[in-house]
Design a protein around this motif. Structure first.
Motif, short mmCIF file in Angstrom:
data_model
loop_
_atom_site.label_atom_id
_atom_site.label_comp_id
_atom_site.label_asym_id
_atom_site.label_seq_id
_atom_site.Cartn_x
_atom_site.Cartn_y
_atom_site.Cartn_z
N GLU A 28 -18.31 -1.87 -41.53
CA GLU A 28 -17.52 -2.71 -42.42
C GLU A 28 -18.35 -3.90 -42.90
O GLU A 28 -18.36 -4.23 -44.09
CB GLU A 28 -16.27 -3.20 -41.70
N ARG A 29 -19.06 -4.53 -42.00
CA ARG A 29 -19.89 -5.69 -42.37
C ARG A 29 -21.02 -5.27 -43.32
O ARG A 29 -21.31 -5.96 -44.29
CB ARG A 29 -20.46 -6.33 -41.11
N GLY A 30 -21.63 -4.13 -43.04
CA GLY A 30 -22.71 -3.64 -43.89
C GLY A 30 -22.23 -3.30 -45.29
O GLY A 30 -22.93 -3.53 -46.29
N GLU A 31 -21.02 -2.76 -45.40
CA GLU A 31 -20.47 -2.39 -46.71
C GLU A 31 -20.09 -3.61 -47.53
O GLU A 31 -20.09 -3.56 -48.76
CB GLU A 31 -19.26 -1.48 -46.53
N MET A 43 -24.16 3.87 -43.30
CA MET A 43 -24.32 5.18 -42.66
C MET A 43 -25.00 6.15 -43.61
O MET A 43 -24.80 6.11 -44.81
CB MET A 43 -22.95 5.73 -42.25
N ASP A 44 -25.79 7.05 -43.02
CA ASP A 44 -26.43 8.12 -43.79
C ASP A 44 -25.43 9.16 -44.24
O ASP A 44 -25.49 9.65 -45.35
CB ASP A 44 -27.48 8.83 -42.93
N GLU A 124 -27.83 -5.46 -38.33
CA GLU A 124 -28.07 -6.57 -39.26
C GLU A 124 -29.12 -7.52 -38.68
O GLU A 124 -30.04 -7.95 -39.38
CB GLU A 124 -26.77 -7.32 -39.53
N ASP A 125 -28.98 -7.84 -37.39
CA ASP A 125 -29.94 -8.73 -36.74
C ASP A 125 -31.35 -8.13 -36.78
O ASP A 125 -32.33 -8.84 -37.03
CB ASP A 125 -29.56 -8.97 -35.27
N ILE A 126 -31.47 -6.83 -36.54
CA ILE A 126 -32.78 -6.17 -36.56
C ILE A 126 -33.41 -6.28 -37.94
O ILE A 126 -34.57 -6.66 -38.09
CB ILE A 126 -32.66 -4.68 -36.15
#
Length: 166
Positions: A28-31, A43-44, A124-126
């Motif tokens: 959700e955060r990535g989107e 996601m792939d 996200e941190d990475i």
């Protein structure tokens, strides 16, 4: 199902639910997009019920040899994520002190965030830390691999394997 087997099943369920919830939160955060938009992930395969295979993107930071480059990465979250870090691999060719030049793998022993992994760290941190690493004195001016020709610069899915400057 015996009580013993039922207890094992419940233990498995309890252990697997936090991982799923955690990955759903990260999805959700990535989107939604992150910060200034220079780091993203998702996601792939939407059909991957285990949510293991992810793609990340980093736009190279300004005032470095990476400026204007778009780097594609693969992150693989094993069944023990987030207790253990995901494996991280650059698909785009890059020269950094923590990246294996042959495979594109971010070497955990050379990247402190992976070497000293903590459960609360995220994908996200990475990606954000890798972007910071691009700006470090040892990487900011490091000569980059040649881009090569266009045809050799794509993987099986047609993704760029070289730095793309737009």
């Amino acid at each position: 199902m015996s009580l013993k087997n039922g207890a094992k099943h419940m233990l498995f369920m309890r252990d697997s639910v936090p991982r799923s919830f955690r990955l759903l939160e990260e999805l959700e955060r990535g989107e939604k997009g992150i910060g200034d938009g220079t780091v993203s992930y998702g996601m792939d395969d939407a059909d991957d019920i285990y949510m293991q295979s992810w793609t990340g993107t980093i736009i190279g930071p300004p005032n470095t040899v990476h400026e204007g480059c778009i780097y594609q990465l693969k992150l693989f979250c094993g069944k023990d994520y987030p207790d253990n870090p995901p494996s991280v691999r650059f698909q785009t060719r890059i020269n950094m002190t923590c990246v294996n030049q042959e495979t594109g793998v971010v070497e955990p022993s050379l990247f402190p965030m992976l070497a000293n992994w903590q459960r609360e760290y995220t994908m996200e941190d990475i990606l954000t830390q890798l972007k910071k690493e691009m700006m470090s004195p040892q990487n900011r001016k490091l000569a980059q691999p040649p881009e090569g020709n266009e045809e050799a610069g794509l993987d099986q899915k047609g993704l760029p394997l070289k730095c793309c400057i737009f």
